[in-house]
Write a protein that holds these residues in place. Structure first.
Motif, PDB file in Angstrom:
ATOM      1  N   UNK A 100       0.825  -1.203   0.000  1.00 51.43           N
ATOM      2  CA  UNK A 100       0.000   0.000   0.000  1.00 51.43           C
ATOM      3  C   UNK A 100       0.864   1.261   0.000  1.00 51.43           C
ATOM      4  N   UNK A 101       2.085   1.133  -0.481  1.00 53.00           N
ATOM      5  CA  UNK A 101       2.961   2.267  -0.713  1.00 53.00           C
ATOM      6  C   UNK A 101       3.268   3.086   0.514  1.00 53.00           C
ATOM      7  N   UNK A 175      -0.477  -2.024  -5.021  1.00 50.90           N
ATOM      8  CA  UNK A 175       0.106  -2.755  -6.158  1.00 50.90           C
ATOM      9  C   UNK A 175       0.685  -4.055  -5.628  1.00 50.90           C
ATOM     10  N   UNK A 176       1.060  -4.942  -6.530  1.00 49.84           N
ATOM     11  CA  UNK A 176       1.580  -6.255  -6.155  1.00 49.84           C
ATOM     12  C   UNK A 176       3.015  -6.401  -6.629  1.00 49.84           C
ATOM     13  N   UNK A 193       6.473  -6.304 -10.987  1.00 52.04           N
ATOM     14  CA  UNK A 193       5.511  -5.403 -10.369  1.00 52.04           C
ATOM     15  C   UNK A 193       4.207  -5.553 -11.148  1.00 52.04           C
ATOM     16  N   UNK A 194       3.095  -5.645 -10.401  1.00 54.23           N
ATOM     17  CA  UNK A 194       1.789  -5.859 -11.007  1.00 54.23           C
ATOM     18  C   UNK A 194       0.804  -4.809 -10.504  1.00 54.23           C
ATOM     19  N   UNK A 195       0.008  -4.284 -11.416  1.00 53.96           N
ATOM     20  CA  UNK A 195      -1.051  -3.351 -11.063  1.00 53.96           C
ATOM     21  C   UNK A 195      -2.358  -3.915 -11.603  1.00 53.96           C
ATOM     22  N   UNK A 196      -3.371  -3.961 -10.765  1.00 52.54           N
ATOM     23  CA  UNK A 196      -4.651  -4.592 -11.119  1.00 52.54           C
ATOM     24  C   UNK A 196      -5.455  -3.696 -12.047  1.00 52.54           C
ATOM     25  N   UNK A 197      -5.887  -4.244 -13.167  1.00 54.45           N
ATOM     26  CA  UNK A 197      -6.688  -3.502 -14.143  1.00 54.45           C
ATOM     27  C   UNK A 197      -8.121  -3.348 -13.664  1.00 54.45           C
TER      28      UNK A 197
END
Length: 210
Positions: A100-101, A175-176, A193-197
């Motif tokens: 969560x940054x 992000x993941x 690094x993955x960001x959910x669409x």
């Protein structure tokens, strides 16, 4: 009727294979999280993941490295027998960190092996729990770099910038980070690094639009 029966059987096989299992693409472990590639661009890859079970733990810390090390150790104890049946579980890749940054809140996740997806051992550590992720589509960038707090910030900023340039809609709260090499491994680091669409993914890149 025979054709329909065969088709149903094929769909069932695809459903199983699309979750957790053995694949030549697995890195360092016999089993890994499998996925479908929706598209690739110059900047990122778009993947679909099915719903799967993880063993998870939460960490709150201003230090990314401390949070990751604490969470990893706790979950490593679980797969090494700190569970209600005292059984050791196979390590499965990737390890996923939900970050969560700037909030300093992290969720560390170990993927459960295929044979324990339906009925995993219960954790005995109160800080560890079993969690099921929903099916999701993600934007992915891959790096041959070790997972650090600096990598987390720079890689996430890079992917977010690429997605903003094509007006993609995505989850911004977290992000993941996918880790394919454990902290004690001698192999070269491989991290994603993955960001959910959100909604239909955009399968293009800034370079391809020029």
């Amino acid at each position: 009727m025979m054709y329909l029966s065969g088709l149903v059987g094929l769909l069932l096989v695809l459903t199983v294979d699309a979750r957790v299992g053995n694949s030549s693409s697995c890195i360092e472990t016999e089993q890994c999280l499998l996925f479908d590639v929706i598209c690739k661009t110059e900047d990122f890859e778009v993947r679909h993941y099915d719903s799967v079970k993880w063993v998870s733990t939460n960490e709150t810390s201003s230090s990314f490295d401390i949070a990751v090390n604490n969470g990893f150790s706790r979950l490593y104890d679980y797969i090494n027998g700190t569970n209600d049946i005292g059984i050791k579980l196979e390590m499965v890749t990737p390890v996923i960190i939900k970050s969560y940054g700037k909030q300093g809140f992290f969720v560390m996740n170990f993927l459960l092996p295929a044979e324990y997806q339906s009925n995993p051992p219960n954790p005995t550590d109160p800080m560890v729990y079993i969690y099921t992720t929903a099916a999701m589509t993600v934007y992915v960038q891959s790096f041959d770099e070790e997972l650090t707090g600096l990598f987390d910030r720079l890689a996430t900023r890079s992917l977010s910038r690429d997605l903003d340039s094509i007006h993609a809609t995505y989850v911004k709260d977290f992000h993941l980070l996918a880790l394919y090499v454990g902290p004690t491994s001698t192999s070269r680091a491989y991290t994603e690094v993955m960001i959910v669409a959100v909604g239909e993914p955009v399968c293009t890149s800034e370079e391809l639009n020029q």
